[in-house]
Write a protein that holds these residues in place. Structure first.
Motif, PDB file in Angstrom:
ATOM      1  N   ASN A 172      20.619  34.331  96.837  1.00  0.00           N
ATOM      2  CA  ASN A 172      21.630  34.781  95.876  1.00  0.00           C
ATOM      3  C   ASN A 172      21.940  33.599  94.975  1.00  0.00           C
ATOM      4  N   ASN A 173      21.563  33.671  93.698  1.00  0.00           N
ATOM      5  CA  ASN A 173      21.896  32.541  92.819  1.00  0.00           C
ATOM      6  C   ASN A 173      23.383  32.573  92.524  1.00  0.00           C
ATOM      7  N   LEU A 174      24.104  31.572  93.013  1.00  0.00           N
ATOM      8  CA  LEU A 174      25.555  31.582  92.759  1.00  0.00           C
ATOM      9  C   LEU A 174      25.855  31.424  91.282  1.00  0.00           C
TER      10      LEU A 174
ATOM     11  N   VAL B 230      20.585  24.586  97.253  1.00  0.00           N
ATOM     12  CA  VAL B 230      21.399  24.283  96.071  1.00  0.00           C
ATOM     13  C   VAL B 230      20.839  24.860  94.775  1.00  0.00           C
ATOM     14  N   ALA B 231      19.872  25.728  94.854  1.00  0.00           N
ATOM     15  CA  ALA B 231      19.371  26.419  93.663  1.00  0.00           C
ATOM     16  C   ALA B 231      18.493  27.562  94.131  1.00  0.00           C
ATOM     17  N   GLY B 232      18.273  28.520  93.234  1.00  0.00           N
ATOM     18  CA  GLY B 232      17.425  29.648  93.587  1.00  0.00           C
ATOM     19  C   GLY B 232      16.077  29.172  94.090  1.00  0.00           C
ATOM     20  N   ALA B 233      15.498  28.231  93.349  1.00  0.00           N
ATOM     21  CA  ALA B 233      14.164  27.745  93.720  1.00  0.00           C
ATOM     22  C   ALA B 233      14.188  27.116  95.107  1.00  0.00           C
ATOM     23  N   GLN B 234      15.288  26.447  95.437  1.00  0.00           N
ATOM     24  CA  GLN B 234      15.353  25.850  96.772  1.00  0.00           C
ATOM     25  C   GLN B 234      15.540  26.939  97.831  1.00  0.00           C
TER      26      GLN B 234
ATOM     27  N   ASN C  36      13.199  44.156  89.610  1.00  0.00           N
ATOM     28  CA  ASN C  36      12.201  43.200  89.153  1.00  0.00           C
ATOM     29  C   ASN C  36      12.581  42.586  87.797  1.00  0.00           C
ATOM     30  N   THR C  37      11.723  41.727  87.314  1.00  0.00           N
ATOM     31  CA  THR C  37      12.114  40.979  86.103  1.00  0.00           C
ATOM     32  C   THR C  37      12.123  41.857  84.853  1.00  0.00           C
ATOM     33  N   ALA C  38      11.709  43.133  85.001  1.00  0.00           N
ATOM     34  CA  ALA C  38      11.858  44.044  83.867  1.00  0.00           C
ATOM     35  C   ALA C  38      13.150  44.859  84.016  1.00  0.00           C
TER      36      ALA C  38
ATOM     37  N   MET D 101      12.777  38.432  99.239  1.00  0.00           N
ATOM     38  CA  MET D 101      13.260  39.064  98.017  1.00  0.00           C
ATOM     39  C   MET D 101      13.919  38.011  97.142  1.00  0.00           C
ATOM     40  N   ASP D 102      13.390  37.825  95.925  1.00  0.00           N
ATOM     41  CA  ASP D 102      14.056  36.959  94.958  1.00  0.00           C
ATOM     42  C   ASP D 102      15.292  37.721  94.505  1.00  0.00           C
ATOM     43  N   GLY D 103      16.454  37.173  94.828  1.00  0.00           N
ATOM     44  CA  GLY D 103      17.701  37.896  94.566  1.00  0.00           C
ATOM     45  C   GLY D 103      18.389  37.469  93.287  1.00  0.00           C
TER      46      GLY D 103
ATOM     47  N   VAL E  18       9.043  39.215  96.302  1.00  0.00           N
ATOM     48  CA  VAL E  18       9.242  40.249  95.276  1.00  0.00           C
ATOM     49  C   VAL E  18      10.662  40.155  94.719  1.00  0.00           C
ATOM     50  N   THR E  19      10.771  40.187  93.414  1.00  0.00           N
ATOM     51  CA  THR E  19      12.081  40.210  92.783  1.00  0.00           C
ATOM     52  C   THR E  19      12.523  41.667  92.677  1.00  0.00           C
ATOM     53  N   ASN E  20      13.754  41.961  93.106  1.00  0.00           N
ATOM     54  CA  ASN E  20      14.224  43.343  93.058  1.00  0.00           C
ATOM     55  C   ASN E  20      15.716  43.401  92.749  1.00  0.00           C
TER      56      ASN E  20
ATOM     57  N   CYS F 246      13.897  24.411  88.935  1.00  0.00           N
ATOM     58  CA  CYS F 246      14.252  25.042  87.663  1.00  0.00           C
ATOM     59  C   CYS F 246      15.652  24.523  87.325  1.00  0.00           C
ATOM     60  N   SER F 247      16.699  25.076  87.931  1.00  0.00           N
ATOM     61  CA  SER F 247      18.038  24.509  87.722  1.00  0.00           C
ATOM     62  C   SER F 247      18.088  23.142  88.390  1.00  0.00           C
ATOM     63  N   ASN F 248      18.634  22.172  87.680  1.00  0.00           N
ATOM     64  CA  ASN F 248      18.785  20.837  88.273  1.00  0.00           C
ATOM     65  C   ASN F 248      20.284  20.544  88.391  1.00  0.00           C
TER      66      ASN F 248
END
Ligand SMILES: Cc1ncc(COP(=O)(O)O)c(C=O)c1O
Length: 1005
Positions: free
Chosen positions: A742-744, A597-601, A693-695, A718-720, A689-691, A362-364
């Motif tokens: 943790n997405n910096l 180096v990215a959330g996806a990674q 969540n995306t809502a 956990m997607d942080g 699980v994202t917490n 996603c982020s490049n």
């Protein structure tokens, strides 16, 4: 005199820079917001979260915050602790002189702090910077399609291998030359494990140091039935120039994809052959990958890197590009026929294709790509050649000089090299290197393991080494080695003419002023969270402190090479160590991985760790199901596929992803979860699980869910991405999390850079500690030491990942201290709840029927059915309405909220803690005004946006008629904002509406 006085900016003049914790609302404003939503204390914002998962004390490890001046002194002093020496390290991460335009561009906040250009009308600035990057790289390589980057060379190579298996269906093998850097090979192997991709390595010939063409031919022949590609280098890890023509021809003959690993710096005029011309076919190599960091910045201890990826796109090959991953920028037109740019070919990407995407990225490395483009333009045609040739000439000169010592002999005296040389030392090379280091020289890299020979020294040269450096080197060698007796004339091996470029690249030669003016204009075409709310839900567009960039740009950090001895990079190790420890405290987890180096990674690291855990327990085959909620970000399912959890049914048996729905509270449907666990039990590898969540809703049964998954020996990811709601308040260890990223570039204030570089620090539970990838840092008798964990799963990026971002994050954490982390997330939640409270009676909210579920840091607005009908009657169908309303936000000088994710008819708003109550109130007025427009003048949606530099982009035609590069000869005549975003946001919203109506009339006529 204060340390602040010497800063290159004046923090006193910056609205948000000196606010404690970068929270700009005053105490009174915070109190007013709390009164409005009816909470007495900040901790009440977390009262709906089960007590057992709340932290008792917050992240203690962070201690007291540093005041601004202390912070400046702290980072400056730290940077000085590293020892910078005359360096000949290079080795795939060379350092060149950085043209002054590059730091200038890196300071343009409209570019650095902007989001990914998904809203092209408000992101032309970013898009043009990327266009300059892809077009100049096209000129250097001859490839028509250069994507907007991947993380670094090795991840590019993995993506290229996967692309090859998609192009050559029913194949799964790729031959990799062992001439690639060992670090790249490690990353490749780590990624490929437990996927269908099989890597076969081809050793380098001992006699020549080059790929043995006959051996390559035999191997290709042997594997041909399942072979997708052969990846080889133009200049290999010994610095030797390969016969890329013969290697490409082997691929053409065998009808497999050729993947060429290039160094863009060496493709300038007078340099090496462009990869589009390799071999005797008329298309050259099929794909290129390479590293571009050195086009823009110093080695930065290994990262951020810039992964260059290219493929042919011309009349003879229009389809291969569709099998590739990553963002491409295409030229097209807006509604009024003006030339403009947009992202194209997105239907291959994770946010649209989810588990069927070509990659999870996603982020490049967007901003680095932008800086590299500026770096190429700044050097221009002659400058590129000068930079390149400086290294080449030095390599030739030093090759001759070294041959004059009795103890040194060229390892491959007849194999051609470009700007790196390799010598055998007749003695203990470690001792020589140690002595050199004492004399202030990093002599080079010891490469014994690459060729199974002892005492092999590889040295790299660039335009950075000056006469003093050479004198220092020669003096050192004279002091420690013995001159040869014979005076025979020495020669360097010649590079065959067929491996050299013919003709010129034709890069333009602009003046520094022209380039600066161009990029200044680009910055004005974007918007920045410096100036206003940037309400992108899930993306956390908060203020990015200047001091973070200042710290990361200190020479003591930027010029450190990852292969320098640890004693010379103690400050870097200290930063990694402290960051590691601080994140243990923030997450409540015992292990931390700083490499991704990215959330996806980070997600991929998590799932690869899960696989290692299951493998170790003999369950590798059995554990083949991953559970993911429907509302998850596209990276989650894409990551699961990439890790090897392919979703398929075989003989009626389900494999891969099972989707979990939401219940009436918009939390995970626990009943369904229980049923799925009962049905698939032992086959469940884990859940993602994202917490919150995306809502924006906290999963209150998270711990119960984790216990359930653990009961079948599954693991919990956990997607942080939404940590900015809960950091410092919620203990992820107590919640049962096994891995979290943790997405910096979200919670931890790293600029988004128009799409990257991102960064992700991953916390892990006890279960996964032994498998941690990359390097961990420990403290031993006041020294910081890097080490590998006993069962490390390998590496996801060379060296220490994106180190420069670690410096930014570290600086931020020091500015927060323990209390600041709690304040930061609480005020982010307070701001969102305040907005929600003020808007929920004007707009219906999503998910449907969950009005009473407490929102945290973000929320989703939608329209009534009547309003959708009204809009449709005025010419905008329901399917297009939300995207068009997003564009209305641009008309008010803002960026759009997140449109159509995770709810198709939703606008997701996230304010963050960075803005004052006054700014939030102004935003509320705008959002309410937009509602009025929708009801009273729905026809304007057809012509929005009105005041951006361009009108609505015709993305359909930009995708149909792909136009991916141009030969840059002059700068484009850039369109200007019709009304400046700052001016728009200073106006009364009703006045903006009046202007919109006038503009709509004008564009309809
Ligand atoms: C919820 C969520 N997960 C994962 C990601 C991926 O992060 P990155 O872009 O750093 O790869 C994002 C990015 O927007 C996100 O919002």
């Amino acid at each position: 005199m204060s340390r602040i006085d010497n800063l290159p900016y004046n923090p006193n003049e910056l609205e948000r820079e000196l606010a404690p914790y970068y929270i700009c609302a005053s105490k009174n404003e915070i109190q007013e917001m709390m009164d409005t939503i009816g909470v007495k204390e900040l901790k009440d914002l977390y009262s709906h979260i089960p007590k057992e998962v709340l932290m008792t004390e917050g992240p203690k490890e962070l201690g007291e915050r540093l005041e601004y001046e202390q912070l400046v002194a702290h980072v400056e002093d730290l940077a000085k602790k590293n020892n910078l020496k005359t360096s000949f390290l290079g080795d795939g991460l060379q350092q060149y002189k950085v043209p002054s335009v590059v730091p200038f561009v890196c300071d343009i906040r409209g570019l650095t702090t902007a989001y990914t250009p998904y809203q092209p009308e408000r992101s032309q600035g970013t898009l043009w910077t990327l266009w300059m990057y892809s077009s100049t790289l096209s000129m250097l390589t001859g490839f028509e399609a250069i994507n907007a980057s991947f993380y670094e060379r090795s991840t590019c190579l993995f993506e290229a291998c996967n692309t090859a298996t998609r192009i050559k269906r029913k194949t799964n093998k790729v031959i990799i030359s062992e001439g690639i850097y060992p670090g790249d090979l490690e990353v490749l192997r780590t990624h490929a494990k437990e996927t269908s991709l099989e890597l076969i390595t081809l050793p380098i010939d001992e006699e020549t140091g080059l790929t043995d063409i006959d051996a390559a031919k035999s191997l290709i022949e042997k594997e041909k039935d399942s072979l997708a590609a052969f990846a080889f280098c133009q200049v290999n890890n010994l610095g030797l120039v390969e016969d890329v023509n013969a290697l490409t021809d082997l691929c053409t003959e065998a009808n497999i994809q050729s993947i060429a690993i290039i160094d863009p710096m060496l493709l300038a005029t007078e340099g090496l052959l462009a990869p589009s011309l390799y071999g005797s076919n008329d298309q050259g190599a099929d794909m290129i990958v390479g590293e571009g960091q050195h086009l823009a910045i110093g080695p930065n201890w290994g990262g951020p890197g810039l992964g260059i990826f290219g493929i042919r796109y011309n009349d003879k090959n229009k389809t291969a590009i569709r099998s590739t991953a990553g963002r491409y920028i295409g030229k097209g037109e807006d509604g009024s026929g003006k030339t403009c740019l947009s992202i194209v070919l997105s239907t291959r990407e994770q946010h649209i294709r989810r588990e069927k995407a070509t990659s999870n990225i996603c982020s490049n490395q967007s901003f680095l790509a932008s800086a590299a483009g500026a770096g190429i333009l700044a050097r221009g045609e002659e400058g590129m050649t000068e930079s390149m040739m400086a290294g080449r000439e030095l390599a030739n000169q030093i090759f001759v000089e070294l041959s004059k010592y009795q103890e040194l002999s060229a390892t491959y005296p007849h194999s051609p090299f470009f700007n790196e040389i390799i010598f055998t030392f007749n003695g203990d090379l470690d001792v020589l290197m140690q002595r050199a280091s004492e004399a202030g020289i990093h002599l080079g890299v010891k490469v014994d393991e690459r060729i199974k020979k002892n005492n092999q020294l590889k040295m790299s040269f660039s335009d950075l080494q000056n006469d003093d450096d050479l004198e220092k080197l020669i003096n050192f060698l004279d002091d420690h080695l013995t001159a040869q007796e014979s005076e025979e004339e020495l020669y360097t091996p010649e590079i065959p003419g067929a491996l050299l470029r013919e003709g010129e690249v034709g890069l333009p030669n602009f003046t520094e002023e022209e380039i600066k003016n161009f990029y200044i204009q680009l910055g004005e075409m974007n918007v920045s969270p410096d100036d206003n709310i940037y309400p992108l839900g899930s993306c956390t567009m908060k203020y990015n402190p200047y001091i973070n960039d200042y710290a990361a740009n200190l020479q003591g950090f930027t010029d450190t090479h990852p292969q320098a001895p640890m004693v010379d990079t103690q400050a870097n190790l200290e930063i990694l160590f402290e960051t590691q420890e601080m994140f243990k405290s923030i997450t409540g987890l015992p292990g931390v991985v700083t490499q991704p180096v990215a959330g996806a990674q980070g997600e991929l690291v998590g799932l690869k760790l899960f696989q290692a855990y299951h493998r170790d327990r003999g369950n590798a085959q059995k554990k083949n199901i991953i559970l993911i909620p429907r509302s998850a970000h596209g990276t989650n399912p894409a990551t699961a596929t990439m890790a090897g959890f392919e979703t398929k049914k075989v003989d009626g048996v389900q494999y891969g992803i099972i989707t979990i729905e939401a219940d009436a509270n918009a939390e995970i449907d626990f009943e369904q979860l229980k049923n799925v666990v009962a049905e698939y039990g032992e086959r469940i590898a884990g859940i993602m699980v994202t917490n919150p969540n995306t809502a924006g809703i906290f999963e209150t049964r998270f711990k119960e869910m984790a216990d359930l998954i653990h009961s079948v020996d599954g693991l919990v990811y956990m997607d942080g991405a939404n940590m900015n709601a809960i950091a410092g308040w919620v203990d992820l260890g107590a919640m049962g999390v096994d891995a979290v990223h943790n997405n910096l570039h979200k919670t931890w204030t790293i600029p988004h850079g128009g799409g990257g570089p991102g960064d992700a620090i991953v916390g892990v539970s006890e279960r996964l500690l032994d498998y941690i990838p990359g390097l961990q840092v420990k403290k031993e008798n006041d020294q910081f030491v890097a080490f590998k964990t006993p069962k490390s799963i390998g590496s996801f990026h060379r060296h220490h990942g994106n180190f420069a971002h670690k410096v930014r994050c570290y600086t931020y954490l020091k500015a927060l201290g323990s209390e600041g982390v709690k304040q930061m997330s609480a005020i982010a939640v307070l701001a969102a709840k305040y907005l929600y409270h003020q808007l929920k009676d004007t707009y219906p909210t999503l998910p449907a029927r969950s009005e009473n579920s407490p929102r945290m840091h973000e929320f989703i607005l939608t329209l009534t059915d009547d309003e959708f009908s009204k809009i449709a009657a005025a010419g905008t169908p329901k399917s297009a309405a939300i995207a068009k309303i997003g564009k209305l936000f641009l008309d008010f000088g803002l960026h759009a909220p997140t449109v159509a994710f995770p709810e198709v008819y939703g606008l997701m708003v996230e304010p963050t803690e960075s803005f004052t109550k006054k700014e939030l109130d102004d935003f509320i007025s705008v959002v309410k005004e937009i509602k009025l427009i929708i009801n009273e003048h729905p026809q304007v949606l057809q012509t929005t946006p009105h005041f951006t530099p361009i009108k609505k982009v015709d993305e359909v035609s930009a995708n149909k008629n792909l136009d991916l590069f141009e030969r840059i000869t002059s700068f484009p005549n850039l369109p200007k904002n019709v009304i400046d975003p700052g001016e728009l946001s200073a106006m009364m919203p009703s006045d903006v509406t009046k202007k919109i109506l006038v503009a709509h009339e004008a564009s309809s006529n």
